[in-house]
Design an enzyme around this catalytic site. Sequence first.
Site, short mmCIF file in Angstrom:
data_model
loop_
_atom_site.label_atom_id
_atom_site.label_comp_id
_atom_site.label_asym_id
_atom_site.label_seq_id
_atom_site.Cartn_x
_atom_site.Cartn_y
_atom_site.Cartn_z
N ALA A 112 0.82 -1.21 0.00
CA ALA A 112 0.00 0.00 0.00
C ALA A 112 0.85 1.26 0.00
CB ALA A 112 -0.91 0.00 1.23
N THR A 113 0.39 2.24 -0.73
CA THR A 113 1.07 3.54 -0.72
C THR A 113 1.16 4.10 0.70
OG1 THR A 113 0.40 3.97 -3.00
CG2 THR A 113 1.06 5.88 -1.68
N MET A 152 4.08 2.50 2.42
CA MET A 152 5.36 3.00 1.91
C MET A 152 5.67 4.37 2.51
SD MET A 152 6.58 3.80 -2.02
CE MET A 152 5.65 5.34 -2.09
N LEU A 163 6.77 4.06 6.12
CA LEU A 163 8.16 3.60 6.21
C LEU A 163 9.12 4.73 5.88
CD1 LEU A 163 10.12 1.26 6.75
CD2 LEU A 163 9.87 0.62 4.33
N MET A 164 8.79 5.54 4.91
CA MET A 164 9.62 6.69 4.56
C MET A 164 9.71 7.67 5.72
SD MET A 164 8.43 7.37 0.63
CE MET A 164 9.24 6.53 -0.75
N GLU A 165 8.58 7.95 6.35
CA GLU A 165 8.58 8.85 7.50
C GLU A 165 9.39 8.28 8.65
OE1 GLU A 165 5.61 11.84 8.79
OE2 GLU A 165 4.22 10.32 8.05
N GLY A 198 6.29 15.17 11.05
CA GLY A 198 6.14 15.27 9.61
C GLY A 198 5.14 16.33 9.24
N HIS A 245 4.60 6.71 -6.01
CA HIS A 245 4.66 5.25 -5.85
C HIS A 245 4.64 4.71 -7.26
CE1 HIS A 245 3.13 1.59 -3.33
NE2 HIS A 245 4.18 1.31 -4.07
N ARG A 253 10.07 17.66 7.66
CA ARG A 253 9.77 17.53 9.08
C ARG A 253 10.17 18.82 9.78
NH1 ARG A 253 8.42 12.52 10.18
NH2 ARG A 253 8.64 12.78 12.43
#
Length: 128
Positions: free
Chosen positions: A32-33, A36, A39-41, A60, A67, A111
């Site tokens: 799922a976007t 993703m 996980l990036m955050e 954030g 994606h 952030r």
Amino acid sequence: MLEKGIKKTLESKVTEENTAKAMGSGELMVYATPAMIALMEETAYKSVATELDEGCGSVGTRMDVKHIAASPVGMPITCKSELVEVDGRRLVFHVEAFDENGLIGEGTHERFIVVNEKFQNKTDSKLD
């Protein structure tokens, strides 16, 4: 003092729980976007967490990512972040995600450094 160039890599795996179908962002059993992006955050915030003053953290405020490829259940995911800009309390990261076949997502994440207790108290005051 934070400086450009701080990097971090985290790994995850596509599971039934983080598919588009399970997270409500689609009907397919693919990564799922929102998973993703989370996980990036996580990768970005963890990259600088130990460099911040005691009692401070980061929140954030902006995510601009594409994606670009789907990943099936069971596929390992690797996320990389690099701090590319420091402007006072504002931090800008370049983020990328990969599966075993290559790049699946990339973009920019912003952030802001906050004093955790002050930020939490201000947010909690919305309930009053």
